[in-house]
Design a protein around this motif. Structure first.
Motif, short mmCIF file in Angstrom:
data_model
loop_
_atom_site.label_atom_id
_atom_site.label_comp_id
_atom_site.label_asym_id
_atom_site.label_seq_id
_atom_site.Cartn_x
_atom_site.Cartn_y
_atom_site.Cartn_z
N ALA A 45 0.81 -1.21 0.00
CA ALA A 45 0.00 0.00 0.00
C ALA A 45 0.85 1.27 0.00
CB ALA A 45 -0.94 0.00 1.21
N GLY A 46 2.10 1.16 0.43
CA GLY A 46 3.01 2.29 0.41
C GLY A 46 3.01 3.15 1.65
N TRP A 101 7.48 4.78 -0.14
CA TRP A 101 7.57 6.10 0.47
C TRP A 101 9.02 6.47 0.75
CZ3 TRP A 101 9.44 9.22 4.08
CH2 TRP A 101 8.84 10.47 4.25
N PHE A 102 9.78 5.54 1.32
CA PHE A 102 11.20 5.80 1.57
C PHE A 102 11.91 6.18 0.28
CE2 PHE A 102 10.31 3.30 5.38
CZ PHE A 102 11.13 3.88 6.34
N ALA A 103 11.63 5.42 -0.79
CA ALA A 103 12.29 5.69 -2.06
C ALA A 103 11.92 7.06 -2.61
CB ALA A 103 11.94 4.60 -3.06
N GLN A 104 10.63 7.37 -2.62
CA GLN A 104 10.22 8.67 -3.16
C GLN A 104 10.77 9.82 -2.32
OE1 GLN A 104 6.19 10.16 -2.79
NE2 GLN A 104 6.13 10.61 -4.98
N HIS A 105 10.82 9.63 -1.02
CA HIS A 105 11.33 10.68 -0.13
C HIS A 105 12.79 10.99 -0.42
CE1 HIS A 105 11.96 13.06 3.47
NE2 HIS A 105 12.90 12.23 3.88
N LEU A 106 13.56 9.98 -0.73
CA LEU A 106 14.99 10.17 -0.92
C LEU A 106 15.37 10.50 -2.36
CD1 LEU A 106 16.29 7.22 1.29
CD2 LEU A 106 16.48 9.66 1.82
N THR A 129 -1.68 7.46 -3.19
CA THR A 129 -0.55 8.11 -2.53
C THR A 129 0.49 8.60 -3.53
OG1 THR A 129 -0.87 6.71 -0.59
CG2 THR A 129 1.24 7.83 -0.78
N PHE A 130 0.75 7.82 -4.57
CA PHE A 130 1.88 8.13 -5.45
C PHE A 130 1.49 8.40 -6.90
CE2 PHE A 130 3.37 5.27 -2.08
CZ PHE A 130 4.40 6.02 -1.53
#
Length: 277
Positions: A45-46, A101-106, A129-130
């Motif tokens: 779900a992310g 989420w971790f990947a998109q944040h970084l 979310t994405f």
């Protein structure tokens, strides 16, 4: 099978290991200006609400991220990880970010995310979310097949996270065969494979097949609550990383040792080179 839902397990100690490793790999890859592509074969779900009935049915985050939440001083890798979680949910631990989420944040605007998820409810949340992000592509497709179809990426630099549920015993062998196919097409890619330790024979089979795969530069990072495999359920978790950052073992060792002490008197951590140059 689509019965597995990560909402029941979000933020547990397996997530701590997986996402701490993920953060360190991405931080290392982002030291170069050239764009990268991040593939997530089982994206989930992310993002997960820790106040829900699902999350608190097992409340596994109590023996995971919550153990680190109030620590004043952490090893660098764990501190980097916790800062990402706090960026997702603020100062109160009421939510937990998934791997996308971790990947998109970084990642940066020039980088790209490819997220695959088959479960209808999780996919809907993932897209919500994405889906609006220009550099994110969400696919309602089998992540095994899609990742194989899309490598090598145009960016020529990439990280593939393979995180199946292992509900079927066949997945332990499928992971290795899939990675071998990916590696033949994209030998310079970084591959991060998560696995549970619930059946020691299946874990040993996975590691044995990975050692004999012919792939070079493989490191194994493992964390467990006990080495006594007579315990029911998952007693540990691990990450296999192909083409790891040169300093991954160095930065992860103090983090794993620290977290193992928080997990309990019988907890342990190991870092092993499965294959050298």
């Amino acid at each position: 099978m689509l019965s597995y839902r990560h909402a029941f397990h979000a933020g547990n100690y397996a997530d701590v290991l997986k996402h701490t490793v993920l953060v360190q790999i991405l931080r290392y890859m982002l030291q170069k200006d050239k764009p990268i592509c991040y593939f997530d074969t089982h994206a989930g779900a992310g993002f997960y609400d820790l106040t829900t009935e699902e999350a608190n049915k097992t409340a596994e985050y109590h023996r995971g991220i919550e153990l680190l939440w109030q620590e004043r001083s952490l090893p660098q890798a764990l501190d980097d990880y916790r800062e990402c979680v706090k960026a997702a949910c603020g100062e109160h631990l009421t939510a937990y970010p998934g791997s996308p989420w971790f990947a998109q944040h970084l990642l940066r605007p020039q980088d790209r995310l490819v997220l695959c998820e088959l479960h209808p409810a999780d996919r809907a949340q993932l897209e919500q979310t994405f889906g609006a992000s220009k550099n994110v592509q969400c696919y309602a497709e089998d992540g095994w097949q899609k990742s194989l179809a899309l490598v090598p990426p145009p960016e020529r630099r990439g990280l593939v996270l393979i995180d199946p549920s292992y509900e079927l015993k066949e997945e332990y062998g499928k992971v290795v065969e899939h990675v071998k196919q990916l590696h033949r097409k994209f030998a310079t890619g970084v591959y991060a494979i998560w696995y549970p330790i619930a059946d020691p024979e299946r874990t040993a089979f996975l590691l044995r097949r990975m050692r004999s795969s012919g792939i070079k530069r493989i490191v194994q990072l493992e964390l467990g609550v006990t080495r006594d495999h007579r315990e029911a359920g998952m007693t540990g978790t691990g990450m296999i990383v192909i083409n790891p950052p040169w300093n991954l073992a160095e930065v992860m060792q103090p983090a794993l040792e620290f977290f193992a002490r928080r997990l309990g008197p019988y907890a342990y951590s190991d870092i092993v080179e499965l294959a050298g140059e």
